[in-house]
Design an enzyme around this catalytic site. Structure first.
Site, PDB file in Angstrom:
ATOM      1  N   CYS A 151     -38.792  -1.854 -15.333  1.00  0.00           N
ATOM      2  CA  CYS A 151     -38.128  -1.158 -16.441  1.00  0.00           C
ATOM      3  C   CYS A 151     -39.213  -0.479 -17.279  1.00  0.00           C
ATOM      4  CB  CYS A 151     -37.316  -2.110 -17.309  1.00  0.00           C
ATOM      5  SG  CYS A 151     -36.750  -1.327 -18.837  1.00  0.00           S
ATOM      6  N   ASN A 172     -26.807   6.689 -25.472  1.00  0.00           N
ATOM      7  CA  ASN A 172     -26.126   7.019 -24.225  1.00  0.00           C
ATOM      8  C   ASN A 172     -25.765   5.743 -23.466  1.00  0.00           C
ATOM      9  OD1 ASN A 172     -26.226   9.836 -24.538  1.00  0.00           O
ATOM     10  ND2 ASN A 172     -28.335   9.909 -23.788  1.00  0.00           N
ATOM     11  N   ASP A 178     -40.212  10.415 -28.065  1.00  0.00           N
ATOM     12  CA  ASP A 178     -39.674  10.715 -26.735  1.00  0.00           C
ATOM     13  C   ASP A 178     -40.615  11.687 -26.012  1.00  0.00           C
ATOM     14  OD1 ASP A 178     -36.514  10.576 -25.466  1.00  0.00           O
ATOM     15  OD2 ASP A 178     -37.908  12.057 -24.638  1.00  0.00           O
ATOM     16  N   HIS A 206     -31.389   1.956 -25.811  1.00  0.00           N
ATOM     17  CA  HIS A 206     -32.270   2.628 -26.776  1.00  0.00           C
ATOM     18  C   HIS A 206     -31.445   3.552 -27.646  1.00  0.00           C
ATOM     19  CE1 HIS A 206     -32.106   4.906 -23.002  1.00  0.00           C
ATOM     20  NE2 HIS A 206     -32.148   5.999 -23.749  1.00  0.00           N
ATOM     21  N   CYS A 229     -39.421  -1.689 -20.896  1.00  0.00           N
ATOM     22  CA  CYS A 229     -40.045  -3.018 -20.994  1.00  0.00           C
ATOM     23  C   CYS A 229     -41.560  -2.883 -20.895  1.00  0.00           C
ATOM     24  CB  CYS A 229     -39.529  -3.939 -19.895  1.00  0.00           C
ATOM     25  SG  CYS A 229     -37.878  -4.608 -20.209  1.00  0.00           S
ATOM     26  N   HIS A 247     -34.554  -6.972 -23.050  1.00  0.00           N
ATOM     27  CA  HIS A 247     -33.941  -6.042 -22.102  1.00  0.00           C
ATOM     28  C   HIS A 247     -32.443  -6.250 -21.956  1.00  0.00           C
ATOM     29  CE1 HIS A 247     -33.853  -3.353 -18.565  1.00  0.00           C
ATOM     30  NE2 HIS A 247     -32.801  -4.101 -18.251  1.00  0.00           N
ATOM     31  N   GLY A 253     -25.288  10.562 -19.390  1.00  0.00           N
ATOM     32  CA  GLY A 253     -26.640  11.051 -19.142  1.00  0.00           C
ATOM     33  C   GLY A 253     -27.707   9.995 -19.351  1.00  0.00           C
ATOM     34  N   HIS A 278     -32.304   0.626 -20.222  1.00  0.00           N
ATOM     35  CA  HIS A 278     -32.751  -0.356 -21.221  1.00  0.00           C
ATOM     36  C   HIS A 278     -32.264   0.248 -22.531  1.00  0.00           C
ATOM     37  CE1 HIS A 278     -36.157  -3.060 -22.977  1.00  0.00           C
ATOM     38  NE2 HIS A 278     -35.491  -2.531 -24.009  1.00  0.00           N
ATOM     39  N   THR A 315     -30.505   7.743 -18.533  1.00  0.00           N
ATOM     40  CA  THR A 315     -31.444   7.749 -17.404  1.00  0.00           C
ATOM     41  C   THR A 315     -32.334   6.503 -17.402  1.00  0.00           C
ATOM     42  OG1 THR A 315     -33.028   9.042 -18.704  1.00  0.00           O
ATOM     43  CG2 THR A 315     -31.538  10.268 -17.242  1.00  0.00           C
TER      44      THR A 315
HETATM   45  P1  DGP Z   1     -31.433   8.505 -21.916  1.00  0.00           P
HETATM   46  O1  DGP Z   1     -31.025   9.785 -21.248  1.00  0.00           O
HETATM   47  O2  DGP Z   1     -30.534   8.205 -23.115  1.00  0.00           O
HETATM   48  O3  DGP Z   1     -31.548   7.351 -20.953  1.00  0.00           O
HETATM   49  O4  DGP Z   1     -32.859   8.796 -22.538  1.00  0.00           O
HETATM   50  C1  DGP Z   1     -34.062   8.370 -21.978  1.00  0.00           C
HETATM   51  C2  DGP Z   1     -35.158   9.086 -22.723  1.00  0.00           C
HETATM   52  O5  DGP Z   1     -36.370   8.436 -22.450  1.00  0.00           O
HETATM   53  C3  DGP Z   1     -35.346  10.551 -22.337  1.00  0.00           C
HETATM   54  O6  DGP Z   1     -35.096  11.386 -23.475  1.00  0.00           O
HETATM   55  C4  DGP Z   1     -36.806  10.660 -21.916  1.00  0.00           C
HETATM   56  C5  DGP Z   1     -37.408   9.382 -22.420  1.00  0.00           C
HETATM   57  N1  DGP Z   1     -38.443   8.816 -21.590  1.00  0.00           N
HETATM   58  C6  DGP Z   1     -38.346   8.501 -20.269  1.00  0.00           C
HETATM   59  N2  DGP Z   1     -39.501   7.988 -19.825  1.00  0.00           N
HETATM   60  C7  DGP Z   1     -40.340   7.962 -20.896  1.00  0.00           C
HETATM   61  C8  DGP Z   1     -41.688   7.532 -21.069  1.00  0.00           C
HETATM   62  O7  DGP Z   1     -42.361   7.062 -20.155  1.00  0.00           O
HETATM   63  N3  DGP Z   1     -42.227   7.681 -22.303  1.00  0.00           N
HETATM   64  C9  DGP Z   1     -41.524   8.196 -23.357  1.00  0.00           C
HETATM   65  N4  DGP Z   1     -42.139   8.299 -24.529  1.00  0.00           N
HETATM   66  N5  DGP Z   1     -40.244   8.605 -23.232  1.00  0.00           N
HETATM   67  C10 DGP Z   1     -39.676   8.493 -22.011  1.00  0.00           C
END
Ligand code: DGP
Length: 113
Positions: free
Chosen positions: A4, A86, A30, A99, A7, A46, A92, A97, A94
């Site tokens: 994850c 989300n 992000d 957030h 995590c 988690h 959407g 975990h 992705t």
């Molecule tokens: P969601 O679509 O709600 O699951 O948003 C996941 C968000 O996580 C997406 O906007 C991009 C962000 N994200 C994914 N991998 C990483 C990472 O390794 N570092 C950071 N800072 N953000 C990440």
């Protein structure tokens, strides 16, 4: 939770641009910002979605929600901000975990809610 990404970020195994951290949560920027300010508030424990959340995790989520106004202040989001959580693939999601997206720093308009 193995494999994850959040995590691993929460454990400090993967670097992030941290805005706030305590024993319950981590807030970091992000990697693919959708607004001038775009941070993620991540409970350290988690669980993938609200449907999986137990009572202890709900307490942590409550702490996250109660801390976010202070974090928004630190980020200079005095004009307001938007929170998005989300839930599942149709939304959407992705990273599975839970957030909370914190978006602001500009007029976000009325297009999505
Ligand atoms: P969601 O679509 O709600 O699951 O948003 C996941 C968000 O996580 C997406 O906007 C991009 C962000 N994200 C994914 N991998 C990483 C990472 O390794 N570092 C950071 N800072 N953000 C990440």
């Amino acid at each position: 939770m193995e494999n994850c990404i959040f995590c691993k970020i929460a454990a400090g195994e993967i670097p992030s641009d941290k805005v706030y951290e305590d024993e319950d949560m981590l807030v970091f920027r992000d990697i693919r910002p959708q607004a001038k300010v775009h941070c993620l508030c991540v409970p350290k424990t988690h669980f993938a979605t609200l449907a999986e959340m137990d009572g202890a995790q709900a307490e942590v989520l409550k702490k996250c929600l109660m801390k976010i106004p202070d974090i928004a202040g630190r980020l200079g989001l005095d004009g307001g901000y938007r929170l998005i959580v989300n839930q599942g693939k149709d939304a959407g999601q992705t990273v599975f975990h839970l957030h909370i997206h914190i978006l602001g720093g500009q007029d976000l308009g009325e297009k999505l809610l």
